[in-house]
Design a protein around this motif. Structure first.
Motif, mmCIF file in Angstrom:
data_model
loop_
_atom_site.group_PDB
_atom_site.id
_atom_site.type_symbol
_atom_site.label_atom_id
_atom_site.label_comp_id
_atom_site.label_asym_id
_atom_site.label_seq_id
_atom_site.Cartn_x
_atom_site.Cartn_y
_atom_site.Cartn_z
ATOM 1 N N LEU A 283 -46.047 4.573 10.006
ATOM 2 C CA LEU A 283 -45.426 3.277 10.999
ATOM 3 C C LEU A 283 -44.040 3.866 9.893
ATOM 4 C CD1 LEU A 283 -47.788 0.923 9.932
ATOM 5 C CD2 LEU A 283 -46.833 2.154 12.285
ATOM 6 N N ARG A 284 -43.322 3.737 10.310
ATOM 7 C CA ARG A 284 -41.524 3.670 9.079
ATOM 8 C C ARG A 284 -41.138 2.555 9.141
ATOM 9 N NH1 ARG A 284 -43.390 8.036 13.152
ATOM 10 N NH2 ARG A 284 -43.249 9.432 12.659
ATOM 11 N N CYS A 285 -40.043 2.988 8.016
ATOM 12 C CA CYS A 285 -39.686 1.859 7.888
ATOM 13 C C CYS A 285 -38.478 2.268 6.457
ATOM 14 C CB CYS A 285 -40.356 1.223 5.884
ATOM 15 S SG CYS A 285 -39.168 -0.375 5.670
ATOM 16 N N SER A 286 -37.360 2.160 7.438
ATOM 17 C CA SER A 286 -35.556 2.189 6.887
ATOM 18 C C SER A 286 -35.305 1.178 6.284
ATOM 19 C CB SER A 286 -34.369 2.020 7.420
ATOM 20 O OG SER A 286 -34.429 3.748 8.598
ATOM 21 N N PRO A 287 -34.828 0.539 5.103
ATOM 22 C CA PRO A 287 -34.553 -0.170 4.012
ATOM 23 C C PRO A 287 -32.945 -0.993 4.275
ATOM 24 C CG PRO A 287 -34.757 1.840 2.807
ATOM 25 C CD PRO A 287 -35.135 2.023 4.482
ATOM 26 N N LYS A 288 -32.698 -1.817 3.978
ATOM 27 C CA LYS A 288 -31.353 -2.299 4.083
ATOM 28 C C LYS A 288 -30.494 -1.822 2.833
ATOM 29 C CE LYS A 288 -29.808 -7.405 3.054
ATOM 30 N NZ LYS A 288 -28.759 -7.248 3.926
ATOM 31 N N SER A 289 -29.548 -2.178 4.018
ATOM 32 C CA SER A 289 -28.144 -0.892 3.115
ATOM 33 C C SER A 289 -28.335 -1.514 1.717
ATOM 34 C CB SER A 289 -27.374 -0.875 3.580
ATOM 35 O OG SER A 289 -25.574 -0.037 3.033
ATOM 36 N N GLY A 290 -27.987 -0.438 0.728
ATOM 37 C CA GLY A 290 -28.205 -0.373 -1.217
ATOM 38 C C GLY A 290 -29.623 -1.103 -1.484
ATOM 39 N N ASP B 225 -33.670 0.459 -2.694
ATOM 40 C CA ASP B 225 -33.743 1.280 -2.941
ATOM 41 C C ASP B 225 -35.205 2.109 -2.948
ATOM 42 O OD1 ASP B 225 -32.634 1.797 -6.344
ATOM 43 O OD2 ASP B 225 -34.037 0.347 -5.225
ATOM 44 N N THR B 226 -35.281 0.478 -3.303
ATOM 45 C CA THR B 226 -37.265 -0.017 -3.108
ATOM 46 C C THR B 226 -37.689 -0.607 -2.033
ATOM 47 O OG1 THR B 226 -36.296 -0.556 -5.294
ATOM 48 C CG2 THR B 226 -38.719 -1.411 -4.569
ATOM 49 N N VAL B 227 -38.876 0.200 -1.269
ATOM 50 C CA VAL B 227 -39.466 -0.618 -0.343
ATOM 51 C C VAL B 227 -40.763 -1.071 -0.191
ATOM 52 C CG1 VAL B 227 -40.648 0.400 1.774
ATOM 53 C CG2 VAL B 227 -38.130 0.967 0.907
ATOM 54 N N SER B 228 -41.712 -1.979 -0.358
ATOM 55 C CA SER B 228 -42.349 -2.989 0.134
ATOM 56 C C SER B 228 -43.210 -2.602 1.124
ATOM 57 C CB SER B 228 -42.994 -3.588 -0.933
ATOM 58 O OG SER B 228 -42.003 -3.932 -1.939
ATOM 59 N N TRP B 229 -44.809 -2.306 1.805
ATOM 60 C CA TRP B 229 -45.527 -2.526 2.069
ATOM 61 C C TRP B 229 -46.796 -3.445 1.992
ATOM 62 C CZ3 TRP B 229 -45.131 0.057 6.811
ATOM 63 C CH2 TRP B 229 -43.521 1.247 7.303
ATOM 64 N N GLN C 13 -46.198 -0.316 -3.134
ATOM 65 C CA GLN C 13 -44.500 -0.054 -3.594
ATOM 66 C C GLN C 13 -44.171 1.302 -3.644
ATOM 67 O OE1 GLN C 13 -42.039 -1.768 -7.042
ATOM 68 N NE2 GLN C 13 -41.625 -3.270 -5.398
ATOM 69 N N TYR C 14 -43.008 1.863 -3.295
ATOM 70 C CA TYR C 14 -42.226 2.850 -3.492
ATOM 71 C C TYR C 14 -41.031 2.693 -3.916
ATOM 72 C CZ TYR C 14 -45.825 6.288 -1.867
ATOM 73 O OH TYR C 14 -47.250 6.410 -1.077
ATOM 74 N N TYR C 15 -40.650 3.529 -4.856
ATOM 75 C CA TYR C 15 -39.514 3.438 -5.980
ATOM 76 C C TYR C 15 -38.932 4.968 -6.760
ATOM 77 C CZ TYR C 15 -35.756 3.115 -9.639
ATOM 78 O OH TYR C 15 -34.566 2.525 -10.258
ATOM 79 N N GLU C 16 -38.089 5.351 -6.235
ATOM 80 C CA GLU C 16 -37.208 6.968 -6.987
ATOM 81 C C GLU C 16 -38.576 8.197 -6.351
ATOM 82 O OE1 GLU C 16 -36.891 6.570 -10.633
ATOM 83 O OE2 GLU C 16 -34.712 5.911 -10.713
ATOM 84 N N HIS D 62 -45.283 7.567 1.707
ATOM 85 C CA HIS D 62 -44.505 8.511 1.408
ATOM 86 C C HIS D 62 -42.319 7.149 1.064
ATOM 87 C CE1 HIS D 62 -43.099 12.062 0.529
ATOM 88 N NE2 HIS D 62 -41.905 12.097 1.094
ATOM 89 N N GLN D 63 -41.820 7.781 0.299
ATOM 90 C CA GLN D 63 -40.753 7.343 0.264
ATOM 91 C C GLN D 63 -39.923 9.358 0.250
ATOM 92 O OE1 GLN D 63 -38.882 5.421 -3.156
ATOM 93 N NE2 GLN D 63 -37.849 4.155 -1.832
ATOM 94 N N PHE D 64 -38.765 8.970 1.049
ATOM 95 C CA PHE D 64 -37.889 9.934 1.372
ATOM 96 C C PHE D 64 -36.396 9.739 -0.014
ATOM 97 C CE2 PHE D 64 -40.072 11.997 4.518
ATOM 98 C CZ PHE D 64 -41.277 10.301 5.702
ATOM 99 N N PRO D 65 -35.762 10.745 -0.152
ATOM 100 C CA PRO D 65 -34.751 10.509 -0.906
ATOM 101 C C PRO D 65 -32.950 9.712 -0.141
ATOM 102 C CG PRO D 65 -35.298 13.076 -0.322
ATOM 103 C CD PRO D 65 -36.466 12.212 1.193
ATOM 104 N N ASN D 66 -33.623 9.324 1.318
ATOM 105 C CA ASN D 66 -33.009 9.051 1.728
ATOM 106 C C ASN D 66 -33.667 7.469 1.545
ATOM 107 O OD1 ASN D 66 -34.413 8.389 3.639
ATOM 108 N ND2 ASN D 66 -33.185 8.953 5.312
ATOM 109 N N TYR D 67 -34.116 7.159 0.903
ATOM 110 C CA TYR D 67 -34.912 5.582 0.984
ATOM 111 C C TYR D 67 -35.396 4.559 1.908
ATOM 112 C CZ TYR D 67 -31.355 5.363 -2.719
ATOM 113 O OH TYR D 67 -30.634 6.114 -3.860
ATOM 114 N N SER D 68 -35.381 5.579 3.270
ATOM 115 C CA SER D 68 -36.964 5.262 3.923
ATOM 116 C C SER D 68 -38.262 5.843 3.578
ATOM 117 C CB SER D 68 -36.174 6.034 5.221
ATOM 118 O OG SER D 68 -36.821 7.596 5.106
ATOM 119 N N SER D 69 -39.204 5.246 4.228
ATOM 120 C CA SER D 69 -40.781 5.255 3.605
ATOM 121 C C SER D 69 -41.696 4.986 4.920
ATOM 122 C CB SER D 69 -40.992 3.767 3.035
ATOM 123 O OG SER D 69 -42.215 3.696 1.760
ATOM 124 N N GLU D 70 -42.212 5.532 4.504
ATOM 125 C CA GLU D 70 -43.532 5.484 5.854
ATOM 126 C C GLU D 70 -44.853 5.191 5.161
ATOM 127 O OE1 GLU D 70 -42.348 9.519 8.456
ATOM 128 O OE2 GLU D 70 -44.125 10.290 7.363
#
Lengths: 114, 112
Positions: free
Chosen positions: A21-28, A30-34, A48-51, A67-75
C-alpha cells in the motif's frame, strides 16, 4: 495543496499473498504513520517513519513492514496475508515526529483478504 | 501500554440537543488528546484537540474538557445538526512518541 493521498482505494487478495500500500504525505510533512482500522473499531497504530527509518512500532507482527522514500512518501507491506488482515489501512502525515505535531489522515485503502 | 475507553458506543439525539462523549485513559504520561470525526467511507478528520496544560477548549459548537487527575476527557457538541451524524473517536498521545491510541468510537445519530 494536496492533502494526504493513498493508493489503491480498494484491494482484494487471497490468504498467503503479499500486498503493498502506498501513501503520499501532505505537502510540507515529513513524517508518516500507518494505522489499521478493523470494521467498527478505532484505528490501531502499526508504525511510524521519519527520515526513512522506522521510529516507533505498535503491536503488529513482522509480517507488517514499511519503507519511506527520500520524497517522504511511504509504503506498507504485508506478507503472508491472513483473513484477519482485512481492514481499512490509514496513513497519517505530520510536519515532524515530535509529540506536538498534529496528524492528518488519508482516505485509506480498503483491503479484503479472501 | 495505554488503554482508552470511550462511551457511549452509540448516541442518538434530536436536532438542536447537546451530545456528550466521554473517554478515559490509563497512561498518566498522556499529554495530547485529539478528537476525530469519521463519516461513512471517509477519512478521520481532526475536529478539536487539547493539550495537558489546558482544562477546556472551545471551537464554535464543539468543546473539549480534560480532567488529568481523573484521567478522562469529554467532547461536547451543542445545537446538534444532522450533518454532525458520524462516528467520533477520541485518542491520546504521550511525549514518548507520536503514536495515537484511539478509543472504540461513538456513533452519533442526530435525528431531524
Amino acid at each position: 495543496d494536496a492533502g494526504v493521498t493513498q493508493s489503491p482505494t480498494h484491494l482484494i487478495k487471497t490468504r498467503g499473498q503479499q500486498v503493498t500500500l502506498r501513501c503520499s504525505p501532505k505537502s510540507g510533512h515529513d513524517t508518516v504513520s500507518w494505522y489499521q482500522q478493523a470494521l467498527g473499531q478505532g484505528p490501531q497504530f502499526i508504525f511510524q517513519y521519519y527520515e526513512e527509518e522506522e521510529r516507533q512500532r505498535g503491536n503488529f507482527p513482522d509480517r507488517f513492514s514499511g519503507h519511506q522514500f527520500p520524497n517522504y512518501s511511504s509504503e506498507l507491506n504485508v506478507n503472508a496475508l491472513l483473513l484477519g488482515d482485512s481492514a481499512l489501512y490509514l496513513c497519517a502525515s505530520s510536519p515532524g515526529p515530535g509529540f506536538t505535531d498534529t496528524q492528518y489522515f488519508g482516505p485509506g485503502t480498503r483491503l479484503t483478504v479472501l | 501500554g495505554e488503554n482508552v475507553e470511550q462511551h457511549p458506543s452509540t448516541l442518538s439525539v434530536q436536532e438542536g440537543d447537546s451530545a456528550v462523549i466521554k473517554c478515559t485513559y490509563s497512561d498518566s504520561a498522556s499529554n495530547y488528546f485529539p478528537w476525530y470525526k469519521q463519516e461513512l467511507g471517509k477519512r478521520p478528520q481532526l475536529i478539536i484537540d487539547i493539550r495537558s496544560n489546558v482544562g477546556e477548549k472551545k471551537d464554535q459548537r464543539i468543546a473539549v474538557t480534560l480532567n488529568k487527575t481523573a484521567k478522562h476527557f469529554s467532547l461536547h457538541i451543542t445545537e446538534t445538526q444532522p450533518e454532525d451524524s458520524a462516528v467520533y473517536f477520541c485518542a491520546t498521545r504521550n511525549n514518548a512518541g507520536n503514536m495515537l491510541t484511539f478509543g472504540g468510537g461513538t456513533r452519533l445519530m442526530v435525528k431531524p
